[in-house]
Scaffold this active site. Structure first.
Site, PDB file in Angstrom:
ATOM      1  N   LYS A 177      11.910  11.568  -9.575  1.00 33.62           N
ATOM      2  CA  LYS A 177      13.179  11.754 -10.279  1.00 33.62           C
ATOM      3  C   LYS A 177      14.229  12.408  -9.362  1.00 33.62           C
ATOM      4  O   LYS A 177      13.950  12.698  -8.208  1.00 33.62           O
ATOM      5  CB  LYS A 177      12.942  12.588 -11.547  1.00 33.62           C
ATOM      6  CG  LYS A 177      11.979  11.925 -12.550  1.00 33.62           C
ATOM      7  CD  LYS A 177      12.430  10.541 -12.974  1.00 33.62           C
ATOM      8  CE  LYS A 177      11.817   9.959 -14.208  1.00 33.62           C
ATOM      9  NZ  LYS A 177      10.411   9.785 -14.359  1.00 33.62           N
TER      10      LYS A 177
HETATM   11  C1  LIG Z   1       9.820   9.481 -15.917  1.00 28.86           C
HETATM   12  C2  LIG Z   1      10.273   9.168 -17.281  1.00 28.86           C
HETATM   13  C3  LIG Z   1       9.721   9.783 -18.407  1.00 28.86           C
HETATM   14  C4  LIG Z   1       8.493  10.644 -18.336  1.00 28.86           C
HETATM   15  O1  LIG Z   1       8.660  11.749 -17.537  1.00 28.86           O
HETATM   16  P1  LIG Z   1       7.376  12.647 -17.179  1.00 28.86           P
HETATM   17  O2  LIG Z   1       8.021  13.897 -16.680  1.00 28.86           O
HETATM   18  O3  LIG Z   1       6.632  11.907 -16.125  1.00 28.86           O
HETATM   19  O4  LIG Z   1       6.599  12.855 -18.409  1.00 28.86           O
HETATM   20  C5  LIG Z   1      10.248   9.521 -19.651  1.00 28.86           C
HETATM   21  N1  LIG Z   1      11.287   8.677 -19.792  1.00 28.86           N
HETATM   22  C6  LIG Z   1      11.846   8.045 -18.741  1.00 28.86           C
HETATM   23  C7  LIG Z   1      12.995   7.139 -18.971  1.00 28.86           C
HETATM   24  C8  LIG Z   1      11.346   8.260 -17.455  1.00 28.86           C
HETATM   25  O5  LIG Z   1      11.892   7.612 -16.428  1.00 28.86           O
END
Ligand SMILES: *Cc1c(COP(=O)(O)O)cnc(C)c1O
Length: 371
Positions: A177
């Site tokens: 992210k």
């Molecule tokens: C990465 C992601 C998640 C989940 O995030 P985690 O921190 O891995 O649980 C949820 N929604 C979207 C759109 C994502 O890209």
């Protein structure tokens, strides 16, 4: 190899981790509190609650907003599966919405209008690729229909409009992210009692937290609700504190690289379409490209991989996964299905240079013409 995404990690993160180890306090301490405070400030709100993932943040947001069995929650299918899974965790029913268009792949309000029933309780908006949905319009829509508005803001931290219109917003610090704590998440909410509820749910439903007891401010605790262990630890919070101040400049770097991609792609491969406009507010989490109808996406991706460029598909539509097809059969979302069938994401992260973008585009052009 040019990676699809890559966190920027260095001496600050190493030092922050060593300080936690030297402090001998490993979870739910001062660093978690400081990270929450700094994150809240960056988003123009009073408080935030750190958890161990965005998935947990979504789960607890739904729970704290009292969404449960019998409730329908409208969600995109063009998203990571966690958005819809969270609705199932609380016993709700996800109702999948189509996207507005191939050029604007965010959930369609028209589709929301037509799928709204007396059981609809909430809408989860996801800012695909970091491109922010029209939150003011969604707020009015939800107010008019008495629905809760939740943001899956996994792609869009530190963007002005995000977190200001919704009842709760969930952020991700997973390693791919815009900023990372390896694993981690955050919740912000407009009503502080909702956040208080999230705070208690993340730690087994206990009425007092670990640090308060450690400091002798409380000697015991009660359990007043069914909670979970979704806590963030001090190591992750320390990494988050080191990353957070650089997030705005990383987002700007991503935007600049995206703009360069747009210019170069228009010039070099006009057959490929890049969704959204350059001037739409974004944290530029992804660099999505739509191949023309009939293009051999797999061949293009294989060739790019051979040439040292990693690509991915964001996303396979959630309603097509076996689990969802078995439990929610017969769903058809024509625009989402077309988008997901033609999309591929090019490398985009703040460690890239302009030269990398040029290399990706030229390699992509060759792979595209050879497919
Ligand atoms: C990465 C992601 C998640 C989940 O995030 P985690 O921190 O891995 O649980 C949820 N929604 C979207 C759109 C994502 O890209």
């Amino acid at each position: 190899m040019i990676a699809l995404s890559e966190p920027i990690l260095g001496e600050d993160e190493k030092r922050a981790l060593c300080e936690v180890i030297d402090s001998r306090w490993l979870t739910m301490g001062d660093r978690v509190a400081a990270f929450e405070k700094a994150f809240a400030e960056m988003h123009g709100v009073d408080e935030a609650v750190a958890v161990n993932s965005c998935t947990a943040a979504l789960h607890l947001s739904l729970k704290a907003l009292d969404i449960g069995p019998g409730d329908e929650v409208m969600v995109p299918s063009l998203t990571f599966v966690a958005t819809a899974n969270a609705v199932l965790y609380v016993g709700g029913s996800p109702v999948f919405l189509d996207i507005q268009s191939l050029e604007k792949p965010l959930i369609s309000m028209e589709d929301a209008e037509s799928k709204c029933t007396s059981k609809t309780k909430a809408v989860i908006v996801m800012h695909y690729g970091g491109y922010v949905a029209d939150l003011e319009a969604w707020r009015s829509f939800c107010d008019a229909k008495q629905l809760l508005l939740i943001e899956d803001a996994a792609h869009s931290p530190a963007v002005a409009a995000v977190g200001r219109w919704s009842d709760a917003s969930a952020f991700s610090f997973f390693s791919n992210k815009n900023m990372s704590t390896a694993e981690g998440g955050m919740v912000i909410a407009r009503d502080s009692s909702v956040l208080q509820h999230v705070r208690q749910l993340r730690a087994h439903g206990m009425s007092t937290d670990t640090l308060t007891r450690h400091r002798g401010h409380a000697y015991s605790y009660d359990v007043t609700m069914l909670g979970y262990n979704y806590r963030m630890d001090e190591l992750r919070a320390a990494v988050g504190l080191a990353q957070l101040p650089r997030l705005p400049s990383w987002n700007r770097k991503r935007q600049a690289l995206s703009n360069l991609y747009r210019q170069m792609m228009a010039d070099r491969i006009p057959e490929a379409m890049i969704p959204f406009d350059q001037d739409q507010e974004t944290s530029a989490h992804l660099m999505p490209v739509l191949l023309p109808r009939g293009a051999e996406r797999k061949n293009v991706m294989d060739q790019l991989r051979k040439d040292g460029i990693q690509t991915s598909i964001h996303y396979p539509p959630v309603h097509h996964f076996s689990y969802y097809q078995q439990n929610f059969p017969g769903i058809h979302l024509p625009k989402t299905e077309e988008f997901c069938g033609r999309e591929l994401s090019l490398p985009l992260h703040p460690g890239m240079t302009q030269k990398d973008v040029i290399q990706v585009v030229e390699t992509f052009r060759r792979a595209f013409h050879e497919q």
